[in-house]
Design a protein around this motif. Sequence first.
Motif, PDB file in Angstrom:
ATOM      1  N   HIS A 102       0.846  -1.198   0.000  1.00 57.13           N
ATOM      2  CA  HIS A 102       0.000   0.000   0.000  1.00 57.13           C
ATOM      3  C   HIS A 102       0.880   1.247   0.000  1.00 57.13           C
ATOM      4  CE1 HIS A 102      -3.212  -2.818   0.970  1.00 57.13           C
ATOM      5  NE2 HIS A 102      -2.510  -3.237   1.991  1.00 57.13           N
ATOM      6  N   PRO A 103       1.575   1.510  -1.097  1.00 56.26           N
ATOM      7  CA  PRO A 103       2.550   2.613  -1.113  1.00 56.26           C
ATOM      8  C   PRO A 103       1.942   3.982  -0.856  1.00 56.26           C
ATOM      9  CG  PRO A 103       2.161   1.757  -3.333  1.00 56.26           C
ATOM     10  CD  PRO A 103       1.520   0.802  -2.388  1.00 56.26           C
ATOM     11  N   LYS A 104       0.699   4.194  -1.240  1.00 55.49           N
ATOM     12  CA  LYS A 104       0.080   5.507  -1.037  1.00 55.49           C
ATOM     13  C   LYS A 104      -0.157   5.805   0.435  1.00 55.49           C
ATOM     14  CE  LYS A 104      -2.156   5.683  -5.566  1.00 55.49           C
ATOM     15  NZ  LYS A 104      -3.446   5.775  -6.305  1.00 55.49           N
ATOM     16  N   GLU A 105      -0.142   4.764   1.267  1.00 61.97           N
ATOM     17  CA  GLU A 105      -0.319   4.960   2.703  1.00 61.97           C
ATOM     18  C   GLU A 105       1.010   5.110   3.434  1.00 61.97           C
ATOM     19  OE1 GLU A 105      -2.617   1.697   4.155  1.00 61.97           O
ATOM     20  OE2 GLU A 105      -4.228   1.960   2.666  1.00 61.97           O
ATOM     21  N   ARG A 106       2.122   5.042   2.716  1.00 59.83           N
ATOM     22  CA  ARG A 106       3.448   5.079   3.344  1.00 59.83           C
ATOM     23  C   ARG A 106       4.303   6.210   2.764  1.00 59.83           C
ATOM     24  NH1 ARG A 106       3.515   3.154   7.830  1.00 59.83           N
ATOM     25  NH2 ARG A 106       5.586   2.236   7.772  1.00 59.83           N
ATOM     26  N   THR A 107       3.681   7.357   2.580  1.00 59.65           N
ATOM     27  CA  THR A 107       4.390   8.500   1.988  1.00 59.65           C
ATOM     28  C   THR A 107       5.038   9.394   3.038  1.00 59.65           C
ATOM     29  OG1 THR A 107       2.330   9.784   1.984  1.00 59.65           O
ATOM     30  CG2 THR A 107       2.857   8.521  -0.020  1.00 59.65           C
ATOM     31  N   ASP A 108       4.965   9.005   4.304  1.00 58.98           N
ATOM     32  CA  ASP A 108       5.455   9.849   5.393  1.00 58.98           C
ATOM     33  C   ASP A 108       6.791   9.366   5.951  1.00 58.98           C
ATOM     34  OD1 ASP A 108       4.392   7.493   6.344  1.00 58.98           O
ATOM     35  OD2 ASP A 108       3.646   8.363   8.213  1.00 58.98           O
ATOM     36  N   LEU A 109       7.488   8.521   5.223  1.00 55.77           N
ATOM     37  CA  LEU A 109       8.683   7.871   5.762  1.00 55.77           C
ATOM     38  C   LEU A 109       9.972   8.628   5.482  1.00 55.77           C
ATOM     39  CD1 LEU A 109       7.860   4.156   4.831  1.00 55.77           C
ATOM     40  CD2 LEU A 109       7.337   5.382   6.949  1.00 55.77           C
ATOM     41  N   GLY A 110       9.910   9.624   4.612  1.00 54.90           N
ATOM     42  CA  GLY A 110      11.131  10.327   4.248  1.00 54.90           C
ATOM     43  C   GLY A 110      12.013   9.532   3.306  1.00 54.90           C
ATOM     44  N   LEU A 111      11.473   8.463   2.738  1.00 59.23           N
ATOM     45  CA  LEU A 111      12.181   7.605   1.794  1.00 59.23           C
ATOM     46  C   LEU A 111      11.238   7.293   0.636  1.00 59.23           C
ATOM     47  CD1 LEU A 111      13.654   5.145   4.433  1.00 59.23           C
ATOM     48  CD2 LEU A 111      15.058   6.576   2.928  1.00 59.23           C
ATOM     49  N   PRO A 112      11.767   7.071  -0.562  1.00 59.03           N
ATOM     50  CA  PRO A 112      10.882   6.746  -1.688  1.00 59.03           C
ATOM     51  C   PRO A 112      10.212   5.385  -1.494  1.00 59.03           C
ATOM     52  CG  PRO A 112      13.193   6.526  -2.320  1.00 59.03           C
ATOM     53  CD  PRO A 112      13.179   7.151  -0.960  1.00 59.03           C
ATOM     54  N   VAL A 113       8.928   5.327  -1.803  1.00 62.73           N
ATOM     55  CA  VAL A 113       8.144   4.104  -1.638  1.00 62.73           C
ATOM     56  C   VAL A 113       7.379   3.844  -2.933  1.00 62.73           C
ATOM     57  CG1 VAL A 113       6.394   2.905  -0.271  1.00 62.73           C
ATOM     58  CG2 VAL A 113       7.855   4.622   0.817  1.00 62.73           C
ATOM     59  N   ALA A 114       7.307   2.570  -3.333  1.00 64.59           N
ATOM     60  CA  ALA A 114       6.551   2.174  -4.515  1.00 64.59           C
ATOM     61  C   ALA A 114       5.878   0.842  -4.235  1.00 64.59           C
ATOM     62  CB  ALA A 114       7.477   2.072  -5.728  1.00 64.59           C
ATOM     63  N   GLY A 115       5.119   0.362  -5.197  1.00 65.23           N
ATOM     64  CA  GLY A 115       4.507  -0.948  -5.076  1.00 65.23           C
ATOM     65  C   GLY A 115       5.553  -2.042  -5.163  1.00 65.23           C
ATOM     66  N   LEU A 116       5.170  -3.255  -4.815  1.00 65.51           N
ATOM     67  CA  LEU A 116       6.112  -4.368  -4.789  1.00 65.51           C
ATOM     68  C   LEU A 116       6.686  -4.669  -6.163  1.00 65.51           C
ATOM     69  CD1 LEU A 116       4.126  -6.773  -2.426  1.00 65.51           C
ATOM     70  CD2 LEU A 116       5.989  -5.217  -1.801  1.00 65.51           C
ATOM     71  N   ASP A 117       5.825  -4.701  -7.188  1.00 64.50           N
ATOM     72  CA  ASP A 117       6.296  -5.019  -8.533  1.00 64.50           C
ATOM     73  C   ASP A 117       7.265  -3.962  -9.036  1.00 64.50           C
ATOM     74  OD1 ASP A 117       4.719  -7.269  -8.479  1.00 64.50           O
ATOM     75  OD2 ASP A 117       3.101  -6.409  -9.693  1.00 64.50           O
ATOM     76  N   GLU A 118       6.937  -2.696  -8.803  1.00 65.69           N
ATOM     77  CA  GLU A 118       7.816  -1.615  -9.245  1.00 65.69           C
ATOM     78  C   GLU A 118       9.158  -1.664  -8.523  1.00 65.69           C
ATOM     79  OE1 GLU A 118       7.996   3.289  -9.281  1.00 65.69           O
ATOM     80  OE2 GLU A 118       6.077   2.276  -8.962  1.00 65.69           O
ATOM     81  N   THR A 119       9.118  -2.003  -7.241  1.00 66.66           N
ATOM     82  CA  THR A 119      10.356  -2.099  -6.460  1.00 66.66           C
ATOM     83  C   THR A 119      11.236  -3.222  -6.971  1.00 66.66           C
ATOM     84  OG1 THR A 119       9.237  -1.209  -4.513  1.00 66.66           O
ATOM     85  CG2 THR A 119      11.287  -2.411  -4.141  1.00 66.66           C
TER      86      THR A 119
END
Length: 206
Positions: A32-49
Amino acid sequence: MRIGLLGTGNVARALATGWRAAGHDVLLGSRHPKERTDLGLPVAGLDETAAHAEVLVNATPGGVSVDLLHSIGAPALEGTLLIDVGVGLSDDFSALTHPNSSLGELIQEAFPLTPVVKTLCTMDSTTMTAPGDLTEPGTVFLSGDDPEAKATTGRLLTDLGWPASSQLDIGGITTARGQEHFAFLFMGIAGGVNSHTFNIKVVTRP
């Protein structure tokens, strides 16, 4: 290197921060990358990662890791070094989810074309990325069947502050079992020293 880290918990964030400070391109993978935008690090979906990564790190709860990797799919993981730092424990931390094997072995068995290296699972996230903050050098273990994959993992460990003298190759992926089963001794030591920030050191006769 482009490093993708599956997971957004303490371990994944600590490793991502450490490797980014060393100059690597890091990306956290989340369901759920849209729910983890507050980490100060880039986040994406599993497939994209997974697609981003030259090196993929499994920092997900060990009981769900294999299923999560299957959701990405073997073709997407083929040929990509996978560093596994997970340990499968029950919700109350009283039992291993893989008591007669190890997560590292199960991942390697499920994805034979993906070289798996087990490491860093015998310590907490603080020690993983700041081993020099302890009173003396400790030991970090590596288990895996692919020598090149272990060599790359060793270089990435050095970038986190682990000199070659602190890295101990203990053999093939079957030895990941010993690393993961150390979890109970880790918890016992943590109670004894009243801290999770510590490490062990292998000492030998001169």
